[in-house]
Design a protein around this motif. Sequence first.
Motif, mmCIF file in Angstrom:
data_model
loop_
_atom_site.group_PDB
_atom_site.id
_atom_site.type_symbol
_atom_site.label_atom_id
_atom_site.label_comp_id
_atom_site.label_asym_id
_atom_site.label_seq_id
_atom_site.Cartn_x
_atom_site.Cartn_y
_atom_site.Cartn_z
ATOM 1 N N VAL A 50 -25.906 -26.669 -10.664
ATOM 2 C CA VAL A 50 -25.958 -25.379 -9.668
ATOM 3 C C VAL A 50 -26.616 -26.318 -7.957
ATOM 4 C CG1 VAL A 50 -28.319 -24.781 -9.042
ATOM 5 C CG2 VAL A 50 -27.444 -23.687 -11.223
ATOM 6 N N ILE A 100 -30.172 -35.121 -9.999
ATOM 7 C CA ILE A 100 -29.895 -33.307 -9.417
ATOM 8 C C ILE A 100 -29.868 -33.602 -7.877
ATOM 9 C CG2 ILE A 100 -30.991 -31.438 -9.791
ATOM 10 C CD1 ILE A 100 -31.998 -32.352 -11.989
ATOM 11 N N TRP A 156 -35.878 -24.937 -14.857
ATOM 12 C CA TRP A 156 -35.378 -25.364 -16.266
ATOM 13 C C TRP A 156 -36.189 -26.755 -17.014
ATOM 14 C CZ3 TRP A 156 -30.904 -24.768 -13.295
ATOM 15 C CH2 TRP A 156 -30.104 -23.477 -13.126
ATOM 16 N N TRP A 158 -33.345 -29.448 -5.370
ATOM 17 C CA TRP A 158 -34.536 -30.022 -6.719
ATOM 18 C C TRP A 158 -35.234 -29.079 -7.131
ATOM 19 C CZ3 TRP A 158 -38.487 -31.641 -7.695
ATOM 20 C CH2 TRP A 158 -39.124 -32.520 -8.517
ATOM 21 N N LYS A 181 -26.952 -28.524 -16.287
ATOM 22 C CA LYS A 181 -26.867 -26.542 -15.999
ATOM 23 C C LYS A 181 -27.369 -27.466 -14.517
ATOM 24 C CE LYS A 181 -28.334 -23.820 -20.097
ATOM 25 N NZ LYS A 181 -28.598 -23.170 -20.293
ATOM 26 N N SER A 182 -28.273 -28.238 -14.091
ATOM 27 C CA SER A 182 -29.405 -28.027 -13.019
ATOM 28 C C SER A 182 -28.041 -29.430 -11.950
ATOM 29 C CB SER A 182 -30.480 -29.261 -12.918
ATOM 30 O OG SER A 182 -31.570 -28.752 -14.156
ATOM 31 N N CYS A 228 -34.327 -26.544 -9.507
ATOM 32 C CA CYS A 228 -33.994 -26.687 -10.708
ATOM 33 C C CYS A 228 -34.754 -27.047 -11.796
ATOM 34 C CB CYS A 228 -32.902 -28.047 -11.334
ATOM 35 S SG CYS A 228 -30.976 -27.158 -9.972
ATOM 36 N N GLU A 239 -30.426 -29.575 -20.279
ATOM 37 C CA GLU A 239 -30.516 -28.451 -19.129
ATOM 38 C C GLU A 239 -30.284 -29.553 -17.790
ATOM 39 O OE1 GLU A 239 -31.627 -29.382 -22.260
ATOM 40 O OE2 GLU A 239 -32.764 -27.506 -23.103
#
Length: 294
Positions: free
Chosen positions: A32, A92, A85, A78, A28-29, A81, A25
């Motif tokens: 992004v 992040i 998630w 942030w 992925k963040s 995200c 997770e």
Amino acid sequence: MDSVTHALFGLTIYGATNKEDMPKEVKKSVFVAAVAGSMIPDIDVISQLWDTEGMYQMWHRGITHSIFLVPVWALLIWLVCFLIWKTKDRRIFYIAALAVFIHNTSDILNAWGTGYFEPFSDARLGFGTIPIVDVVIWLIMLIGFLVVKIKKVTPHKVYKIVWVFIIAHILVQSIQGYIIYQSTVDQYEEQALTARFIPGHFKIAGKNGLEVEVLQGTVWGGLEVVDQITSQAETNLDVLFRENPRAKTLYQWSPFVVVVDDEEKLGIYDPRFFRMGVPFLYEYIYKEDVQIEE
């Protein structure tokens, strides 16, 4: 820089991030944060949808590109995200902030410039030392990508080196641009620098009174005059600004403009964007369409 370069910057930031032992997770963040942060300042392009006063030239690369909005954009990314998630990792935010900072700062390196200090200053900051599309930066990133894929080495170490080479290229290019700019600073009342697409090649637009010269060259080969233009700068531009609001915006946006006043047209253009005798950042009206007061 162009949108493709900004997207590649985001992917390179992601590649340079050590993702070993990083939860899925969070990974992925981080992706992004890096890519969205590298693109989000250009969200101002949607202002074209409601621009009825010809202000887009100032709105694009305006407040959204301000250095003061870096933490705002990072916090927004942030938060997105977190909502998707449920990730609270501080990295992040930091990666998003870095991506936005790189976007905004890289844009001041080319002639188009940004409103880097908006809303406290509406001055357009543009150094003109890097072209809007820099093939050397693309090549450096491509080499890094190929090394990772072919040599199977640790990605984040390779992409950190890629960033070192990108920064080194920007420094070398900017030093050359500064030398070129300073070499003519005593020759003109006003002047502006633009990087050409070939590395190390630059253009200077210099103005003295009504006369504008366009020079191009390199540090090692010197500059030569390639165009000489006479501006009709004493012309009253009120009717132009009234009939074509984009012209007023261009007048405000450009360091200085060339005024065209002939039998057919009344207009202005930015001499930095003048190639082979043809301006391509040009706003005008046809005199036959309006009543010009003498």
